[in-house]
Design a protein around this motif. Sequence first.
Motif, PDB file in Angstrom:
ATOM      1  N   SER A  92       0.644  -1.169  -0.058  1.00  0.00           N
ATOM      2  CA  SER A  92      -0.024  -0.043  -0.085  1.00  0.00           C
ATOM      3  C   SER A  92       0.766   1.197   0.189  1.00  0.00           C
ATOM      4  O   SER A  92       0.330   2.299  -0.185  1.00  0.00           O
ATOM      5  CB  SER A  92      -0.758   0.167   1.203  1.00  0.00           C
ATOM      6  OG  SER A  92      -0.283   0.165   2.347  1.00  0.00           O
TER       7      SER A  92
ATOM      8  N   SER B  55      -0.115  -4.433   3.305  1.00  0.00           N
ATOM      9  CA  SER B  55      -0.280  -4.677   2.110  1.00  0.00           C
ATOM     10  C   SER B  55      -1.751  -3.945   2.004  1.00  0.00           C
ATOM     11  O   SER B  55      -2.421  -3.375   2.745  1.00  0.00           O
ATOM     12  CB  SER B  55      -0.618  -6.259   1.999  1.00  0.00           C
ATOM     13  OG  SER B  55      -1.911  -6.577   3.067  1.00  0.00           O
ATOM     14  N   ASP B  56      -2.155  -3.946   0.720  1.00  0.00           N
ATOM     15  CA  ASP B  56      -3.347  -3.024   0.303  1.00  0.00           C
ATOM     16  C   ASP B  56      -4.418  -3.696   1.281  1.00  0.00           C
ATOM     17  O   ASP B  56      -5.389  -2.942   1.752  1.00  0.00           O
ATOM     18  CB  ASP B  56      -3.844  -3.281  -1.138  1.00  0.00           C
ATOM     19  CG  ASP B  56      -2.903  -2.338  -1.851  1.00  0.00           C
ATOM     20  OD1 ASP B  56      -2.825  -1.117  -1.381  1.00  0.00           O
ATOM     21  OD2 ASP B  56      -2.773  -2.501  -3.043  1.00  0.00           O
TER      22      ASP B  56
ATOM     23  N   ASP C 180      -6.475  -1.658   3.963  1.00  0.00           N
ATOM     24  CA  ASP C 180      -8.249  -1.475   3.867  1.00  0.00           C
ATOM     25  C   ASP C 180      -8.773  -1.801   5.287  1.00  0.00           C
ATOM     26  O   ASP C 180      -9.447  -1.213   5.813  1.00  0.00           O
ATOM     27  CB  ASP C 180      -8.625  -2.400   2.868  1.00  0.00           C
ATOM     28  CG  ASP C 180      -8.467  -1.600   1.497  1.00  0.00           C
ATOM     29  OD1 ASP C 180      -8.102  -0.508   1.366  1.00  0.00           O
ATOM     30  OD2 ASP C 180      -8.673  -2.254   0.519  1.00  0.00           O
TER      31      ASP C 180
ATOM     32  N   ARG D  84     -10.587   1.937  -5.310  1.00  0.00           N
ATOM     33  CA  ARG D  84     -10.181   1.673  -4.280  1.00  0.00           C
ATOM     34  C   ARG D  84      -9.816   2.955  -3.450  1.00  0.00           C
ATOM     35  O   ARG D  84     -10.074   3.119  -2.304  1.00  0.00           O
ATOM     36  CB  ARG D  84      -8.771   0.900  -4.327  1.00  0.00           C
ATOM     37  CG  ARG D  84      -8.085   0.308  -2.867  1.00  0.00           C
ATOM     38  CD  ARG D  84      -7.252  -0.974  -3.268  1.00  0.00           C
ATOM     39  NE  ARG D  84      -7.440  -1.848  -2.146  1.00  0.00           N
ATOM     40  CZ  ARG D  84      -7.036  -3.111  -2.172  1.00  0.00           C
ATOM     41  NH1 ARG D  84      -6.334  -3.295  -3.199  1.00  0.00           N
ATOM     42  NH2 ARG D  84      -7.051  -3.958  -1.140  1.00  0.00           N
TER      43      ARG D  84
END
Length: 523
Positions: free
Chosen positions: A6, A256-257, A261, A304
């Motif tokens: 991310s 991480s993405d 989130d 996103r």
Amino acid sequence: MEEPDSGVTLAELLAAFSLATDLGLGQPMEHLLRSWQIASRLGRRVGLPDSEQPALFHTAMLSWVGCVADGPEVTASFGDDIAFRADSYEADLGGLSGMAFFLGRAGRGQPLPGRLRAVATLAATGGGRVMRGIQGHCLVTSTLSDQLGLPPETSEAVRQFFARWDGQGVPRGVRGEEIALVVRLFHVADVVEVHHRRRGVDAAVEVAKARSGSQFDPALVQAFCSAAVDLLPGPADEYDAHELFLREPGLACRLSDDDFDAALVALADFTDLRCAARAGHSRGVADLSAGAARLLRLPAGDVRMVYRAGLAHDVGLHGVPSAILDKPTPLTATEQERLRAASYFTERVLARPPALARLGAIAGLAHERMDGSGYHRGVSGQAIPLPARILAAACAFRELVEPRSHRPARTLKEATGVIRSEIAAGRLDQAAADAVLTAAGAGTRRRVVGPAGLTPREIEVLGLIARGAATGDVAGRLGISRKTAGTHIERIYAKTGASSRSTATLFALRHGLLGELDDSPGS
């Protein structure tokens, strides 16, 4: 396969969120970051292992987060919750001095009869309601720590935040070296930072000595006082917190993405606890924004981004007193300005690092309008990027279909009519708003299956109490007796393991029980 990076570390995200927590404490931004710096320096001086420095950072960033969850309760007892927390730094909240502080602020902002009742209630209960609020604060903060995937030791540390060296805090009886060293370090740093900033080094030393052996570890006070000038930030002691993160191996790992989130979702839920009627608002805006962005065939990266902006767009509300957010009558001009400032705070909180700054730039535009009548920048037309236009329409729609302190929730039909009129008046972008309405489903409702064995009626009751309804309100809304409503609430708490409105709300959010839109007659 390795998950996409991310570009953001958990430390950077929590540092940004701590700026919003500072606002809720009535302190300038970076108070908690400066407190962490003081605690870190003091920790190295007394032998805190380098391996525990990450735990100290997380404790400093998270310990006060639960204060957002008790905003409505603090307001009910003491008036402006932000002013109450700002004042609390001047008082030792244990023993008689603490009771004097609470009694002196009971019922603030109420007419004289209301103040007298508040004082009498507080005196009669011995501060029991305050202590229960503190316990709820600790519990929900440890829940956030768990959701962020932090070690169990961090969850245990934040549960001890209101413990005291003398054992007179919460949890009751936890005292002395039973309190984690990282907590004891932050206890000192959190208070001395405020006194140093307000009145200088001598004031910081004075308050540390005054609370030695009661709130603070005497050994840490001695170590602090012997080197206060070196431990406290000086006038020229500017520092880049993000550079400091890079020097701490335990804080430099990027999310991480998917983990980013998930962290944003957890923080969004805590932001929405700032106001009972807004439970689930940020999740709802995020999901609706992402659905509309997909309908408009935006690139995956923009989908996103608008989803994340939806989760973060209300973080600035930490700077707005609960009394304004929950006010059942029209706001005064001054109150309106304080509410409008929340968008500025959102953008400011997310200004760094670059990966968060783009997110903040979109999130801060959630209340702008195409004709320039929005806030906080007052931009218009092409100056508003499409993701922000989607976010603005999604936020406007969700506001309408959710209850507020001054009105009930609108039906889908009513909300759709209002959004159409906003399009016609040139305030909302037509393509963005049309996509939002389509994504909302125009009255469709998915079937809810109750987790933890909740019945459909209990889910209905849970939704009401999560948005601030008391037992009598639940009874009135559902046309049942107060006793029956109380029984439903007791069963909900027993089945979900909740101990307060805040923990029940978090349960409902985690299981998607507050995302349903009302399709009552007329929708």
